[in-house]
Design a protein around this motif. Structure first.
Motif, PDB file in Angstrom:
ATOM      1  N   PHE A  72     -29.608  49.310  69.287  1.00 55.76           N
ATOM      2  CA  PHE A  72     -28.788  50.156  70.134  1.00 55.76           C
ATOM      3  C   PHE A  72     -28.686  49.547  71.541  1.00 55.76           C
ATOM      4  O   PHE A  72     -29.701  49.237  72.178  1.00 55.76           O
ATOM      5  N   ASP A  73     -27.451  49.355  71.994  1.00 54.19           N
ATOM      6  CA  ASP A  73     -27.156  48.892  73.354  1.00 54.19           C
ATOM      7  C   ASP A  73     -27.651  47.469  73.611  1.00 54.19           C
ATOM      8  O   ASP A  73     -27.602  46.628  72.715  1.00 54.19           O
ATOM      9  N   SER A  74     -28.164  47.174  74.811  1.00 49.44           N
ATOM     10  CA  SER A  74     -28.357  45.799  75.254  1.00 49.44           C
ATOM     11  C   SER A  74     -29.761  45.276  74.957  1.00 49.44           C
ATOM     12  O   SER A  74     -30.733  45.638  75.629  1.00 49.44           O
ATOM     13  N   TRP A  75     -29.873  44.415  73.952  1.00 55.80           N
ATOM     14  CA  TRP A  75     -31.124  43.694  73.701  1.00 55.80           C
ATOM     15  C   TRP A  75     -31.002  42.303  74.327  1.00 55.80           C
ATOM     16  O   TRP A  75     -29.971  41.631  74.197  1.00 55.80           O
ATOM     17  N   TYR A 113     -25.734  47.454  66.351  1.00 52.36           N
ATOM     18  CA  TYR A 113     -25.750  46.550  65.195  1.00 52.36           C
ATOM     19  C   TYR A 113     -26.761  47.067  64.189  1.00 52.36           C
ATOM     20  O   TYR A 113     -27.902  47.385  64.542  1.00 52.36           O
ATOM     21  N   TYR A 114     -26.340  47.178  62.920  1.00 53.35           N
ATOM     22  CA  TYR A 114     -27.215  47.619  61.835  1.00 53.35           C
ATOM     23  C   TYR A 114     -27.569  46.411  60.976  1.00 53.35           C
ATOM     24  O   TYR A 114     -26.697  45.607  60.628  1.00 53.35           O
ATOM     25  N   ASP A 115     -28.826  46.298  60.630  1.00 55.60           N
ATOM     26  CA  ASP A 115     -29.277  45.146  59.841  1.00 55.60           C
ATOM     27  C   ASP A 115     -30.298  45.608  58.809  1.00 55.60           C
ATOM     28  O   ASP A 115     -31.211  46.373  59.130  1.00 55.60           O
ATOM     29  N   SER A 116     -30.159  45.138  57.572  1.00 56.44           N
ATOM     30  CA  SER A 116     -31.104  45.469  56.496  1.00 56.44           C
ATOM     31  C   SER A 116     -32.194  44.408  56.425  1.00 56.44           C
ATOM     32  O   SER A 116     -31.907  43.206  56.398  1.00 56.44           O
TER      33      SER A 116
END
Length: 242
Positions: free
Chosen positions: A77-80, A118-121
């Motif tokens: 979520f948001d800025s990494w 961004y969603y990641d499995s």
């Protein structure tokens, strides 16, 4: 064959042992597994949001197997900021993976509109030593800004048993001596059993078949769930020194 005593175990695997927070309508997201914190990102429920050094864990007990697969979906979520912000996966407090994402990786879905989500499995296969029947899984973050600027969540937790086991106990309620059979379809003649057993610990998806001509009219008995006290069904012969 009607006079032969045996134990036959049918392993149907992989076995789905556990799942949690699987979809947007999944009420189990709101239970206390992992965390009681739940967030909604554009209709998708996640455990979260988390930031700074937040971590979530779940302890699995009485789990029978040699090889496992743990999977989940992480929400960035948001800025990494790579190098400064990352998430770790731990098995029994030992790190098995560390990963990060870029600040503009993904598509804007929710929260701070200046940065995307961004969603990641993720999926991990690991082994446990013979005799172990518990494990702890942890997700642990490292972030240097507040939750409204960089955070994470997780959902779709699953634990599968890739090589399951069955345990036989000398006393009721899974007490006393234990005899374990793992890995593949197996049949044991009565002479190979180390003691008379009175309870059986069985993972869902496994069949344990027992037969002895002196019990239940010689009919094969099939069990697919835990047996807490088999006082009426014990093999009369066993190998004392097995």
């Amino acid at each position: 064959m009607s006079n032969v005593s045996f134990i036959k175990i049918l392993f149907f695997y992989p076995t789905l042992y556990y799942q949690n927070c699987m979809d947007a309508q999944s009420g189990d997201c709101f239970n206390n597994d992992w965390s009681n914190r739940v967030t909604n990102c554009a209709g998708n429920l996640f455990k979260g949001r988390f930031s700074h050094s937040d971590q979530i864990s779940f302890q699995f007990n009485n789990i029978l197997g040699l090889k496992f697969r743990f999977s989940f979906m992480v929400g960035k979520f948001d800025s990494w900021d790579p190098g400064d912000n990352y998430l770790q996966v731990l098995l029994d407090d030992a790190v098995i993976d560390t990963f990060t994402y870029g600040p503009y990786q993904g598509t804007s879905k929710c929260f701070n509109s200046d940065y995307p989500e961004y969603y990641d499995s993720k999926s991990y296969v690991f082994n446990l030593p013979i005799g172990r029947n518990s494990l702890k899984l942890t997700l642990k973050g490292s972030f240097d800004e507040d939750i409204d600027n960089e955070s994470w969540g997780a959902k779709k937790f699953t634990l599968e048993i890739l090589e399951p086991c069955v345990e036989f106990y000398s006393d009721c309620n899974f007490q006393g001596d234990v005899w374990r059979i793992c890995n593949g379809n197996q049949t044991s003649q009565v002479r190979n059993i180390p003691f008379e057993f009175k309870s059986i610990l069985i993972v869902n998806g496994i069949q344990v078949k027992l037969r002895d001509p002196k019990y239940h009219g010689g009919q094969t008995q099939t069990y697919t769930s835990n047996q807490y006290c088999l006082s009426s069904y014990q093999f009369p012969k066993y190998h004392q020194n097995a």
